[in-house]
Motif scaffolding. Sequence first.
Motif, PDB file in Angstrom:
ATOM      1  N   ALA A   8     -29.172 -36.878  13.643  1.00  0.00           N
ATOM      2  CA  ALA A   8     -29.118 -38.063  14.485  1.00  0.00           C
ATOM      3  C   ALA A   8     -27.691 -38.537  14.722  1.00  0.00           C
ATOM      4  N   SER A   9     -26.750 -38.099  13.935  1.00  0.00           N
ATOM      5  CA  SER A   9     -25.373 -38.571  14.012  1.00  0.00           C
ATOM      6  C   SER A   9     -24.683 -38.141  15.302  1.00  0.00           C
ATOM      7  N   ASP A  10     -23.787 -39.004  15.798  1.00  0.00           N
ATOM      8  CA  ASP A  10     -22.946 -38.642  16.941  1.00  0.00           C
ATOM      9  C   ASP A  10     -21.609 -38.079  16.483  1.00  0.00           C
ATOM     10  N   GLY A  11     -21.308 -38.192  15.190  1.00  0.00           N
ATOM     11  CA  GLY A  11     -20.025 -37.733  14.693  1.00  0.00           C
ATOM     12  C   GLY A  11     -20.188 -36.723  13.577  1.00  0.00           C
ATOM     13  N   PHE A  12     -19.354 -35.676  13.632  1.00  0.00           N
ATOM     14  CA  PHE A  12     -19.383 -34.623  12.615  1.00  0.00           C
ATOM     15  C   PHE A  12     -17.962 -34.192  12.282  1.00  0.00           C
TER      16      PHE A  12
ATOM     17  N   VAL B 216     -16.980 -35.503  22.478  1.00  0.00           N
ATOM     18  CA  VAL B 216     -15.567 -35.110  22.406  1.00  0.00           C
ATOM     19  C   VAL B 216     -15.326 -34.361  21.102  1.00  0.00           C
ATOM     20  N   LEU B 217     -14.723 -33.177  21.213  1.00  0.00           N
ATOM     21  CA  LEU B 217     -14.395 -32.353  20.059  1.00  0.00           C
ATOM     22  C   LEU B 217     -12.886 -32.237  19.962  1.00  0.00           C
ATOM     23  N   HIS B 218     -12.335 -32.417  18.768  1.00  0.00           N
ATOM     24  CA  HIS B 218     -10.902 -32.206  18.542  1.00  0.00           C
ATOM     25  C   HIS B 218     -10.769 -31.010  17.609  1.00  0.00           C
ATOM     26  N   PHE B 219     -10.241 -29.899  18.147  1.00  0.00           N
ATOM     27  CA  PHE B 219     -10.171 -28.598  17.486  1.00  0.00           C
ATOM     28  C   PHE B 219      -8.750 -28.353  17.005  1.00  0.00           C
ATOM     29  N   VAL B 220      -8.588 -28.047  15.699  1.00  0.00           N
ATOM     30  CA  VAL B 220      -7.269 -27.839  15.096  1.00  0.00           C
ATOM     31  C   VAL B 220      -7.270 -26.538  14.293  1.00  0.00           C
ATOM     32  N   THR B 221      -6.159 -25.802  14.366  1.00  0.00           N
ATOM     33  CA  THR B 221      -5.930 -24.626  13.516  1.00  0.00           C
ATOM     34  C   THR B 221      -4.496 -24.696  13.003  1.00  0.00           C
ATOM     35  N   PRO B 222      -4.165 -23.906  11.980  1.00  0.00           N
ATOM     36  CA  PRO B 222      -2.770 -23.891  11.522  1.00  0.00           C
ATOM     37  C   PRO B 222      -1.796 -23.446  12.623  1.00  0.00           C
ATOM     38  N   GLU B 223      -2.248 -22.561  13.507  1.00  0.00           N
ATOM     39  CA  GLU B 223      -1.401 -22.093  14.611  1.00  0.00           C
ATOM     40  C   GLU B 223      -1.322 -23.102  15.747  1.00  0.00           C
ATOM     41  N   MET B 224      -2.229 -24.056  15.752  1.00  0.00           N
ATOM     42  CA  MET B 224      -2.316 -25.069  16.802  1.00  0.00           C
ATOM     43  C   MET B 224      -2.447 -26.445  16.132  1.00  0.00           C
TER      44      MET B 224
ATOM     45  N   ARG C  71      -6.587 -29.359  20.135  1.00  0.00           N
ATOM     46  CA  ARG C  71      -7.038 -29.429  21.520  1.00  0.00           C
ATOM     47  C   ARG C  71      -8.218 -30.380  21.566  1.00  0.00           C
ATOM     48  N   THR C  72      -8.222 -31.261  22.559  1.00  0.00           N
ATOM     49  CA  THR C  72      -9.350 -32.153  22.765  1.00  0.00           C
ATOM     50  C   THR C  72     -10.236 -31.532  23.835  1.00  0.00           C
ATOM     51  N   LEU C  73     -11.487 -31.302  23.484  1.00  0.00           N
ATOM     52  CA  LEU C  73     -12.441 -30.636  24.360  1.00  0.00           C
ATOM     53  C   LEU C  73     -13.612 -31.575  24.641  1.00  0.00           C
ATOM     54  N   HIS C  74     -14.189 -31.441  25.818  1.00  0.00           N
ATOM     55  CA  HIS C  74     -15.367 -32.222  26.175  1.00  0.00           C
ATOM     56  C   HIS C  74     -16.532 -31.260  26.294  1.00  0.00           C
ATOM     57  N   GLY C  75     -17.554 -31.492  25.472  1.00  0.00           N
ATOM     58  CA  GLY C  75     -18.704 -30.601  25.468  1.00  0.00           C
ATOM     59  C   GLY C  75     -19.985 -31.328  25.805  1.00  0.00           C
ATOM     60  N   ARG C  76     -20.976 -30.577  26.145  1.00  0.00           N
ATOM     61  CA  ARG C  76     -22.296 -31.121  26.433  1.00  0.00           C
ATOM     62  C   ARG C  76     -23.124 -31.003  25.159  1.00  0.00           C
ATOM     63  N   ARG C  77     -23.658 -32.125  24.691  1.00  0.00           N
ATOM     64  CA  ARG C  77     -24.479 -32.152  23.476  1.00  0.00           C
ATOM     65  C   ARG C  77     -25.876 -31.646  23.803  1.00  0.00           C
ATOM     66  N   ILE C  78     -26.349 -30.681  23.003  1.00  0.00           N
ATOM     67  CA  ILE C  78     -27.669 -30.103  23.208  1.00  0.00           C
ATOM     68  C   ILE C  78     -28.414 -30.131  21.874  1.00  0.00           C
ATOM     69  N   ALA C  79     -29.401 -31.007  21.757  1.00  0.00           N
ATOM     70  CA  ALA C  79     -30.222 -31.043  20.544  1.00  0.00           C
ATOM     71  C   ALA C  79     -31.188 -29.870  20.580  1.00  0.00           C
ATOM     72  N   HIS C  80     -31.407 -29.237  19.425  1.00  0.00           N
ATOM     73  CA  HIS C  80     -32.381 -28.155  19.333  1.00  0.00           C
ATOM     74  C   HIS C  80     -33.179 -28.330  18.047  1.00  0.00           C
TER      75      HIS C  80
END
Length: 153
Positions: free
Chosen positions: A57-61, A78-86, A90-99
């Motif tokens: 049920a959460s909107d945040g992970f 909104v997803l914020h993706f981080v790696t050691p090389e980056m 990167r801020t990404l906008h995704g479509r939420r799909i419950a399954h």
Amino acid sequence: MTLPIRLPSILLLACLAACTATDRGGDPAPGPAADARNAGQPVDAASPASSQGDAPASDGFRARGNEPFWAIDVEGDVLHFVTPEMPEGRTLHGRRIAHAKGVAFSGEDEGRPFNLDITRTACTDSMSGDPFEFTATWDYAGQRMHGCARSSH
């Protein structure tokens, strides 16, 4: 990759993961070391179902993985993706799909498809042994990465 190169990457990601949640108003993780070590190994235990079936049920992970190291903070769509090389991420906008077993976030980043799938399957960090409520699978630009996740709310 040798240990001297891997250790600085782990420490960098730990620092970034601890800082990024605080910068965006989220709660920091239990500790920087835990943030950097969340590569998942699914286990048999499952958490109780939410009011939406098994979908969280959460909107945040907060999702994390290692080998390769990555971290994603999700707030709404909104997803914020981080790696050691980056480290700036990167801020990404995704479509939420419950399954039936969880929730996924899908979209494109400058033509590169991505999908974060969070399933209600307990997960154990492969480096620390820390338990997590969810298993995370991150597909980004043709690369699949596995890890663990928890609700950030």
